[in-house]
Design an enzyme around this catalytic site. Sequence first.
Site, PDB file in Angstrom:
ATOM      1  N   HIS A 516       0.832  -1.205   0.000  1.00 21.93           N
ATOM      2  CA  HIS A 516       0.000   0.000   0.000  1.00 21.93           C
ATOM      3  C   HIS A 516       0.867   1.255   0.000  1.00 21.93           C
ATOM      4  O   HIS A 516       0.688   2.153  -0.829  1.00 21.93           O
ATOM      5  CB  HIS A 516      -0.907  -0.028   1.235  1.00 21.93           C
ATOM      6  CG  HIS A 516      -1.792   1.168   1.390  1.00 21.93           C
ATOM      7  ND1 HIS A 516      -3.139   1.143   1.100  1.00 21.93           N
ATOM      8  CD2 HIS A 516      -1.527   2.445   1.803  1.00 21.93           C
ATOM      9  CE1 HIS A 516      -3.661   2.342   1.323  1.00 21.93           C
ATOM     10  NE2 HIS A 516      -2.697   3.149   1.758  1.00 21.93           N
ATOM     11  N   GLU A 517       1.813   1.323   0.925  1.00 21.31           N
ATOM     12  CA  GLU A 517       2.654   2.515   1.005  1.00 21.31           C
ATOM     13  C   GLU A 517       3.564   2.650  -0.213  1.00 21.31           C
ATOM     14  O   GLU A 517       3.861   3.759  -0.653  1.00 21.31           O
ATOM     15  CB  GLU A 517       3.482   2.490   2.293  1.00 21.31           C
ATOM     16  CG  GLU A 517       2.659   2.456   3.578  1.00 21.31           C
ATOM     17  CD  GLU A 517       1.594   3.544   3.651  1.00 21.31           C
ATOM     18  OE1 GLU A 517       1.806   4.625   3.073  1.00 21.31           O
ATOM     19  OE2 GLU A 517       0.548   3.303   4.275  1.00 21.31           O
ATOM     20  N   HIS A 520       1.694   4.505  -2.889  1.00 22.64           N
ATOM     21  CA  HIS A 520       1.775   5.953  -2.708  1.00 22.64           C
ATOM     22  C   HIS A 520       3.112   6.480  -3.223  1.00 22.64           C
ATOM     23  O   HIS A 520       3.185   7.480  -3.935  1.00 22.64           O
ATOM     24  CB  HIS A 520       1.656   6.299  -1.218  1.00 22.64           C
ATOM     25  CG  HIS A 520       0.269   6.309  -0.688  1.00 22.64           C
ATOM     26  ND1 HIS A 520      -0.761   7.012  -1.278  1.00 22.64           N
ATOM     27  CD2 HIS A 520      -0.262   5.720   0.420  1.00 22.64           C
ATOM     28  CE1 HIS A 520      -1.868   6.837  -0.573  1.00 22.64           C
ATOM     29  NE2 HIS A 520      -1.592   6.065   0.457  1.00 22.64           N
ATOM     30  N   PHE A 650      -8.512  13.909  13.448  1.00 27.58           N
ATOM     31  CA  PHE A 650      -8.236  14.993  14.395  1.00 27.58           C
ATOM     32  C   PHE A 650      -6.766  15.401  14.443  1.00 27.58           C
ATOM     33  O   PHE A 650      -6.427  16.432  15.019  1.00 27.58           O
ATOM     34  CB  PHE A 650      -8.721  14.607  15.792  1.00 27.58           C
ATOM     35  CG  PHE A 650     -10.207  14.421  15.878  1.00 27.58           C
ATOM     36  CD1 PHE A 650     -11.061  15.476  15.578  1.00 27.58           C
ATOM     37  CD2 PHE A 650     -10.753  13.199  16.222  1.00 27.58           C
ATOM     38  CE1 PHE A 650     -12.447  15.307  15.636  1.00 27.58           C
ATOM     39  CE2 PHE A 650     -12.133  13.021  16.281  1.00 27.58           C
ATOM     40  CZ  PHE A 650     -12.982  14.084  15.989  1.00 27.58           C
ATOM     41  N   ALA A 651      -5.895  14.609  13.841  1.00 26.71           N
ATOM     42  CA  ALA A 651      -4.472  14.971  13.821  1.00 26.71           C
ATOM     43  C   ALA A 651      -3.834  14.643  12.478  1.00 26.71           C
ATOM     44  O   ALA A 651      -2.626  14.683  12.346  1.00 26.71           O
ATOM     45  CB  ALA A 651      -3.725  14.255  14.942  1.00 26.71           C
ATOM     46  N   TYR A 654      -7.440  13.677   7.174  1.00 29.62           N
ATOM     47  CA  TYR A 654      -8.679  13.035   6.736  1.00 29.62           C
ATOM     48  C   TYR A 654      -9.942  13.624   7.359  1.00 29.62           C
ATOM     49  O   TYR A 654     -10.992  12.990   7.326  1.00 29.62           O
ATOM     50  CB  TYR A 654      -8.608  11.531   7.027  1.00 29.62           C
ATOM     51  CG  TYR A 654      -7.708  10.799   6.071  1.00 29.62           C
ATOM     52  CD1 TYR A 654      -8.212  10.235   4.900  1.00 29.62           C
ATOM     53  CD2 TYR A 654      -6.345  10.697   6.301  1.00 29.62           C
ATOM     54  CE1 TYR A 654      -7.391   9.570   4.007  1.00 29.62           C
ATOM     55  CE2 TYR A 654      -5.500  10.041   5.413  1.00 29.62           C
ATOM     56  CZ  TYR A 654      -6.033   9.475   4.271  1.00 29.62           C
ATOM     57  OH  TYR A 654      -5.209   8.829   3.379  1.00 29.62           O
TER      58      TYR A 654
END
Length: 734
Positions: A516-517, A520, A650-651, A654
């Site tokens: 997956h990475e 990217h 929140f960090a 997304y």
Amino acid sequence: MTTTTTTTAAVAGAADLSSNPLASWQLGKSAEQSSAPDLPRWNSITPEHVRPAIDAAVAEVTREIDAIEAALLENPNPPSDWKSLMDPLERLSEKLSRPWGVVSHLKGVKDSEALREAYDACQPSVVGASLRVGQSRPVYDALVALQGDADAWSALTPAQRRAVECEVRDAKLAGVALDGAEKERYNEIAKELSALSTEFSNNVLDATKAFSELIVDKAGVEGLPASALEMAAQTAKTKGGREDASAADGPWMFTLDAPSYMAVRSHAKNRDLREKVYRAYLARASEFMGDGDNAPLIEKILSLRKEKAKLLGYDTFADVSMAKKMATLDRAEALLEDIRAKARPAAERELEEIRAFAKEQGAPEADTGLMQWDVGYWSERLREAKYELKEEDLRPYFQLPAVIDGMFDLASKLFGVVVEPADGEVEVWHPDVRFFRLSDGATGKPRAYFYLDPYTRPAEKRGGAWMDDVVGRSAAMASPGSDVRLPTAHMVCNGTPPVGDKPSLMTHGEVTTLFHEFGHALQHMLTTESCGPVAGINQVDWDAVELPSQFMENWCYDKKVLRSIGRHHETNEPLPDDLYEKLVASKNFGSGTRYLRQAHFAMTDLELHARYLPGSPGGVFAAEAKIAEKTTIMPAIAEDRFLCGFSHIFAGGYSAGYYSYLWAEVLSADAFGAFEDAGLDDETAVVETGGKFASTVLALGGGVAPLEVFKAFRGREPSVDALLRHNGLVSAAA
């Protein structure tokens, strides 16, 4: 706005900057002029280097944007060509983004109290300088004028035009149109949100590090595989100071770090241990864990985001988020509801099957009712029974070095590149980190470079897995005598580390994460676009950026690939056919539960950012519970505070965008469908289709709108059919 104090500090420290490895990292040195690219001296950079280097960068950026604005205001006819307007802005932005990117990366992989202090001290001035550039009205007016100049506009390439359009849009979202008190308030919000995000992330890391459970009785670790016991004994040595620890005799220490947590959840017969670890994991960074409660931060973050949206003229923060995405709120929620409706019946059947199996096996808890900490354990036992496959049966075949080699061979076949080790040519931030060169298979010329940081380090490294850029491909940033600067990426995972004299032996899930990475990274590295602002992953819509990463995951079930990456660490024998068949047969086991869980996360995210009113009775947990009525089957435990650890929204990046994983999975499944249509056993067709994928999805980057990129590859708009088919949800919906 940069303060006089910051500028003075930067000037005062200027004499020392030549020996500061962060500040002396030069811009624009060509990777083609030496055997290795010009990259950060990671291991030489200490927390003491951070503030002088960043203060100097902030001061320089402030001076340069002042000069650019002055020149634009003095000129009644602002420059309308790319080199005069956009290239200086790109060089300006990198003077801050490059060193700050280094600091941010080190904080994620090599965290310490000293680094946190340096980061926190610099963060307000960095945000201020970024706002100063993003809110430049003279620059914005010049860009709008360029759009309105028909001759100048037609002289730009399509990628350059998209870059200008994105810059104009981003300037609006950065508050360029605000004045006076509104602008001042917007900037205060931006700085506070940045600080809150950092605090949220720190709390999650601290809570994860704080928990440990030491088991000294061998009966307490029954059921756990040898690999988990080896890791737990090693943790008892390194974290617990128990030099006598051994895999065979203990003691064993378990943590909330992903490999440890998942091993306990799936394999520990010790129900009390499963319960304790499960409760602690869901309670991370909450009122139930003592210090570092993220609940008040969540309310504050949501309140500030809502206020920010209002200042920009939007009703909700979800609307702000969607301004930079393929989807609209309605389309995103329609997709989520479609997937939820198809996944829930399957998930309900899956849970009933698990309950029946546990009862059949005589599980004591089956009589009182399975709890959440039981489901993972009995689900794994059911999977083993149905498919005669244990997760640990696969692990000996997935040794990291062989997996890496096989992954690189796949990239070579599909995309015509060669990946070679380049360890030792540059500094790295930890001895485990590898460095690679990616070259063109036909010419042998370097195209890109990347780092790989594969193993978990819970004492200093945040959880999860991610890829980011170090530098991007760019003509403007090329050094004299070179046409383009080559891109460099870093890939970070939290996989199982080597234990003793054994290599890292991976679960299939860890293999999938690595692929997956790498997907990217390939989009960043294989771009052929030299217009820096839209090269690689730059300006790829957020809900499309997961396309190449999730596309690469599909190859983790391809027989040829699995036989390539799957070699026994002792005998070098390839993965046996029977294990392969069992793995593929078990692929869709639990699909309904997985997709229902993803729908829950994504629907909660959109609810909080589109409709939730901060300060409402019951807070965000009541709002999540309402969503859970449709998206969960078992009721939540009292201390379930998953939102307090939901760093993605929140960090991370997304917020009002977690749906992107499912949106992009539609794209990636459909993209892999092109290879299925061509014939996975037809080597020529696979290579031809891979070349087309490379020349569109990977090459075009953000220079073309994602929908147009997809259509260029697939010849049509995306369809959800492949996603449902790949995951066995078509029949589940029937």
